[in-house]
Design a protein around this motif. Sequence first.
Motif, PDB file in Angstrom:
ATOM      1  N   ASP A  25       0.853  -1.005   0.099  1.00 20.24           N
ATOM      2  CA  ASP A  25      -0.064   0.057  -0.389  1.00 20.24           C
ATOM      3  C   ASP A  25       0.976   1.473   0.345  1.00 20.24           C
ATOM      4  O   ASP A  25       0.000   1.930  -0.869  1.00 20.24           O
ATOM      5  CB  ASP A  25      -0.903   0.184   1.142  1.00 20.24           C
ATOM      6  CG  ASP A  25      -2.066  -1.145   1.100  1.00 20.24           C
ATOM      7  OD1 ASP A  25      -2.465  -1.332   0.236  1.00 20.24           O
ATOM      8  OD2 ASP A  25      -1.234  -2.166   1.952  1.00 20.24           O
ATOM      9  N   THR A  26       1.878   1.690   0.483  1.00 19.83           N
ATOM     10  CA  THR A  26       2.518   1.898   1.218  1.00 19.83           C
ATOM     11  C   THR A  26       3.355   2.362  -0.587  1.00 19.83           C
ATOM     12  O   THR A  26       3.560   3.508  -1.016  1.00 19.83           O
ATOM     13  CB  THR A  26       4.222   2.257   1.400  1.00 19.83           C
ATOM     14  OG1 THR A  26       2.842   2.060   3.277  1.00 19.83           O
ATOM     15  CG2 THR A  26       5.239   2.897   1.626  1.00 19.83           C
ATOM     16  N   ILE A  83       0.911   3.964  -2.850  1.00 17.81           N
ATOM     17  CA  ILE A  83      -0.007   5.058  -2.494  1.00 17.81           C
ATOM     18  C   ILE A  83      -0.372   6.846  -2.961  1.00 17.81           C
ATOM     19  O   ILE A  83       0.668   6.412  -4.220  1.00 17.81           O
ATOM     20  CB  ILE A  83       0.889   5.535  -0.776  1.00 17.81           C
ATOM     21  CG1 ILE A  83       0.357   6.555  -0.263  1.00 17.81           C
ATOM     22  CG2 ILE A  83       2.419   6.775  -1.282  1.00 17.81           C
ATOM     23  CD1 ILE A  83       0.625   7.196   1.252  1.00 17.81           C
ATOM     24  N   SER A  84      -0.935   6.975  -3.565  1.00 15.55           N
ATOM     25  CA  SER A  84      -1.901   8.324  -3.781  1.00 15.55           C
ATOM     26  C   SER A  84      -1.307   9.747  -3.184  1.00 15.55           C
ATOM     27  O   SER A  84      -0.441   9.916  -2.481  1.00 15.55           O
ATOM     28  CB  SER A  84      -2.918   8.052  -3.805  1.00 15.55           C
ATOM     29  OG  SER A  84      -3.290   8.919  -2.946  1.00 15.55           O
ATOM     30  N   ARG A  85      -1.143  10.390  -4.801  1.00 15.16           N
ATOM     31  CA  ARG A  85      -0.174  12.158  -4.393  1.00 15.16           C
ATOM     32  C   ARG A  85      -0.810  12.224  -3.067  1.00 15.16           C
ATOM     33  O   ARG A  85      -0.275  12.593  -2.446  1.00 15.16           O
ATOM     34  CB  ARG A  85      -0.187  13.132  -6.108  1.00 15.16           C
ATOM     35  CG  ARG A  85       0.011  14.502  -5.360  1.00 15.16           C
ATOM     36  CD  ARG A  85       1.422  14.369  -5.183  1.00 15.16           C
ATOM     37  NE  ARG A  85       1.514  15.611  -5.612  1.00 15.16           N
ATOM     38  CZ  ARG A  85       1.482  16.840  -6.171  1.00 15.16           C
ATOM     39  NH1 ARG A  85       2.077  16.410  -7.390  1.00 15.16           N
ATOM     40  NH2 ARG A  85       1.315  17.609  -5.770  1.00 15.16           N
ATOM     41  N   ARG A  86      -2.017  12.526  -3.363  1.00 13.33           N
ATOM     42  CA  ARG A  86      -2.654  13.341  -2.330  1.00 13.33           C
ATOM     43  C   ARG A  86      -2.408  12.607  -1.028  1.00 13.33           C
ATOM     44  O   ARG A  86      -2.749  13.308   0.158  1.00 13.33           O
ATOM     45  CB  ARG A  86      -4.599  13.255  -2.278  1.00 13.33           C
ATOM     46  CG  ARG A  86      -5.019  14.152  -1.504  1.00 13.33           C
ATOM     47  CD  ARG A  86      -6.667  14.196  -2.185  1.00 13.33           C
ATOM     48  NE  ARG A  86      -7.655  12.412  -1.919  1.00 13.33           N
ATOM     49  CZ  ARG A  86      -8.669  11.760  -1.722  1.00 13.33           C
ATOM     50  NH1 ARG A  86      -9.584  13.350  -1.731  1.00 13.33           N
ATOM     51  NH2 ARG A  86      -9.601  11.183  -1.886  1.00 13.33           N
ATOM     52  N   TYR A  87      -2.850  11.431  -0.608  1.00  9.49           N
ATOM     53  CA  TYR A  87      -2.440  10.805   0.855  1.00  9.49           C
ATOM     54  C   TYR A  87      -1.069  10.654   0.657  1.00  9.49           C
ATOM     55  O   TYR A  87      -0.820  11.542   2.525  1.00  9.49           O
ATOM     56  CB  TYR A  87      -2.541   9.626   0.922  1.00  9.49           C
ATOM     57  CG  TYR A  87      -3.505   8.698   1.867  1.00  9.49           C
ATOM     58  CD1 TYR A  87      -4.225   9.217   2.266  1.00  9.49           C
ATOM     59  CD2 TYR A  87      -2.455   7.750   2.564  1.00  9.49           C
ATOM     60  CE1 TYR A  87      -5.129   8.305   3.701  1.00  9.49           C
ATOM     61  CE2 TYR A  87      -2.573   7.390   3.549  1.00  9.49           C
ATOM     62  CZ  TYR A  87      -4.056   7.861   4.182  1.00  9.49           C
ATOM     63  OH  TYR A  87      -4.818   7.680   5.461  1.00  9.49           O
ATOM     64  N   ARG A  88      -0.297  11.257   0.510  1.00  9.18           N
ATOM     65  CA  ARG A  88       0.964  11.089   0.812  1.00  9.18           C
ATOM     66  C   ARG A  88       1.494  12.737   1.685  1.00  9.18           C
ATOM     67  O   ARG A  88       1.858  13.029   2.004  1.00  9.18           O
ATOM     68  CB  ARG A  88       2.048  11.064  -0.535  1.00  9.18           C
ATOM     69  CG  ARG A  88       3.813  11.636  -0.230  1.00  9.18           C
ATOM     70  CD  ARG A  88       4.572  10.795  -0.788  1.00  9.18           C
ATOM     71  NE  ARG A  88       4.984   9.477  -0.781  1.00  9.18           N
ATOM     72  CZ  ARG A  88       5.599   8.920  -0.601  1.00  9.18           C
ATOM     73  NH1 ARG A  88       6.229   9.278   0.467  1.00  9.18           N
ATOM     74  NH2 ARG A  88       5.854   7.363  -1.090  1.00  9.18           N
ATOM     75  N   ASP A  89       0.457  13.734   0.504  1.00  8.19           N
ATOM     76  CA  ASP A  89       0.767  15.365   0.960  1.00  8.19           C
ATOM     77  C   ASP A  89      -0.154  15.173   2.466  1.00  8.19           C
ATOM     78  O   ASP A  89       0.315  16.065   2.931  1.00  8.19           O
ATOM     79  CB  ASP A  89      -0.238  15.890  -0.377  1.00  8.19           C
ATOM     80  CG  ASP A  89       1.156  16.540  -1.761  1.00  8.19           C
ATOM     81  OD1 ASP A  89       1.728  15.773  -1.053  1.00  8.19           O
ATOM     82  OD2 ASP A  89       0.369  16.225  -2.494  1.00  8.19           O
ATOM     83  N   PHE A  90      -1.071  14.423   2.837  1.00  8.55           N
ATOM     84  CA  PHE A  90      -2.248  13.881   3.836  1.00  8.55           C
ATOM     85  C   PHE A  90      -0.801  14.161   4.769  1.00  8.55           C
ATOM     86  O   PHE A  90      -0.838  14.338   5.963  1.00  8.55           O
ATOM     87  CB  PHE A  90      -3.383  13.582   3.366  1.00  8.55           C
ATOM     88  CG  PHE A  90      -3.686  13.307   4.666  1.00  8.55           C
ATOM     89  CD1 PHE A  90      -4.346  13.701   5.335  1.00  8.55           C
ATOM     90  CD2 PHE A  90      -4.025  11.547   5.226  1.00  8.55           C
ATOM     91  CE1 PHE A  90      -5.094  13.557   7.130  1.00  8.55           C
ATOM     92  CE2 PHE A  90      -3.953  12.025   6.280  1.00  8.55           C
ATOM     93  CZ  PHE A  90      -4.322  12.746   7.649  1.00  8.55           C
ATOM     94  N   ILE A  91      -0.041  12.751   4.889  1.00  8.90           N
ATOM     95  CA  ILE A  91       0.615  12.522   5.584  1.00  8.90           C
ATOM     96  C   ILE A  91       2.094  13.213   6.194  1.00  8.90           C
ATOM     97  O   ILE A  91       1.826  13.192   7.172  1.00  8.90           O
ATOM     98  CB  ILE A  91       0.693  11.125   5.498  1.00  8.90           C
ATOM     99  CG1 ILE A  91       0.023  10.104   5.173  1.00  8.90           C
ATOM    100  CG2 ILE A  91       1.804  10.352   6.423  1.00  8.90           C
ATOM    101  CD1 ILE A  91      -0.681   9.399   6.898  1.00  8.90           C
ATOM    102  N   ILE A 101       0.072   5.022  12.129  1.00 15.97           N
ATOM    103  CA  ILE A 101       0.721   5.777  10.326  1.00 15.97           C
ATOM    104  C   ILE A 101       1.768   3.617  10.031  1.00 15.97           C
ATOM    105  O   ILE A 101       2.914   3.829  11.118  1.00 15.97           O
ATOM    106  CB  ILE A 101       1.547   7.036  10.127  1.00 15.97           C
ATOM    107  CG1 ILE A 101       0.429   7.543  11.110  1.00 15.97           C
ATOM    108  CG2 ILE A 101       1.926   7.607   8.609  1.00 15.97           C
ATOM    109  CD1 ILE A 101       1.329   9.180  11.168  1.00 15.97           C
TER     110      ILE A 101
END
Length: 439
Positions: free
Chosen positions: A305-306, A309-317, A347
């Motif tokens: 999954d890591t 990972i989507s660009r949006r979710y990486r920015d969120f983290i 996380i």
Amino acid sequence: MKKWIYKLWKFITEDIWRDSETDLTKSKKGFYYSLKTLYLCIDRFVEDRLVVKASALTYSTLLAIVPILAILFAIARGFGFDRMMEDQLRLNLAGQGQTADYMIQFVNRYLAQTKNGVFIGVGLILLLWTVINLSANIEDTFNQIWQVKKGRTLFRKITDYFSMFLLMPILIVVSGGLSIFTSTELKSMETFELLAPFVKFMIQLIPFVFTSMMFIALYIFMPNTKVKFLHAIIPGILAGTAFQGFQFLYIGSQISVSKYNAIYGSFAALPLFLFWLQVSWTICLFGVQLTYAAQNIKNFNYDKDTRNISRRYRDFICILIMSLIAKRFEKGGKPYTAEELSNNHHIPIRLTIQVLSTLQDLALIHEDVTDEKSEEIAYQPSLDIAQITVSMVIHKINTYGSESFRVDKEHQFNKQWKALTDYEGTYDEKMKNVLVKDL
């Protein structure tokens, strides 16, 4: 059958890495841990192309074998047990008598040459460089497996490596002396019919025990990181057993490969010796990979999954972790470690480490050693938290890296570039006053 195989493969590669350990029984947890360790070891062994790295180390070893043996024999002669060193070399290269003879001849010539005139200076420098170069290559390979970016300093390389080479002749002699002692004791035990088979079995285990201890020490000492003894035991034993088993098979198969002598003549020793080195290094590196997998198994939870990972979710983290670090700094609390961030906020540790590395590259946070004894690394903001806005974090993420390409964004593709910057500008306008510490 296809569906069953697909489900099993999906379970091993994905589902097992998502299971919460709190929901598992002790026996199930142990089974899952072993299965995950084995899968991760094999997967990374193939992905990291460790067979190719074993080939590179084989080549480096071939270049350095004579100078290294020269150092070991020189130390052994200083203590007066060079003959025992020679016997041990022949024993370890059993089945390769011709190779052992060549090596001993080369070593004797090498040591004889170093005593003559100017060659002693140049030869000594070359000898030291060869030893350090091989050891550095081994360390670099181990560090790559352990994902350690920084190796030992030159001073530490010289001190650590030569300390190791000073100890090696002593260990070899102790091993030889132990074998002689046990063999002598075995003869005196032959009258005791009940104990003799047991003692004989124990003596036969000595090479396996000594080789396993050697691999365990190598796995702990060589990488430039902290390797736990507990996680190196089983890989060391497996590597030592596999190495000794390969030795047994190799010696036993010498008769079947005798046709090489008819083809290559006296040159037959070289390809056989190269094959022996290649397989030995492959066994060694597999053990390193297994040690790494056993110690870092938790780091690979949600690994697939890591990686997807989507660009949006990486920015969120990124925003989430930056916000958590800033909040704790504002309250004057103890700085977060990677493990704390991962455990407290669910996380995945691998993603946590990646995001912390990204935030460090962006100069938003820096490492801080909270406890000098344990050398625990925590993270603190690098800028005034009253200035770190959501807009700043996202802008730094978007613009980090090179944009010096020849695409014509000023004229031909100006509208496309403007569409992107206008969108970012609108977002920046909305979030430029929102501090990450206030989220």
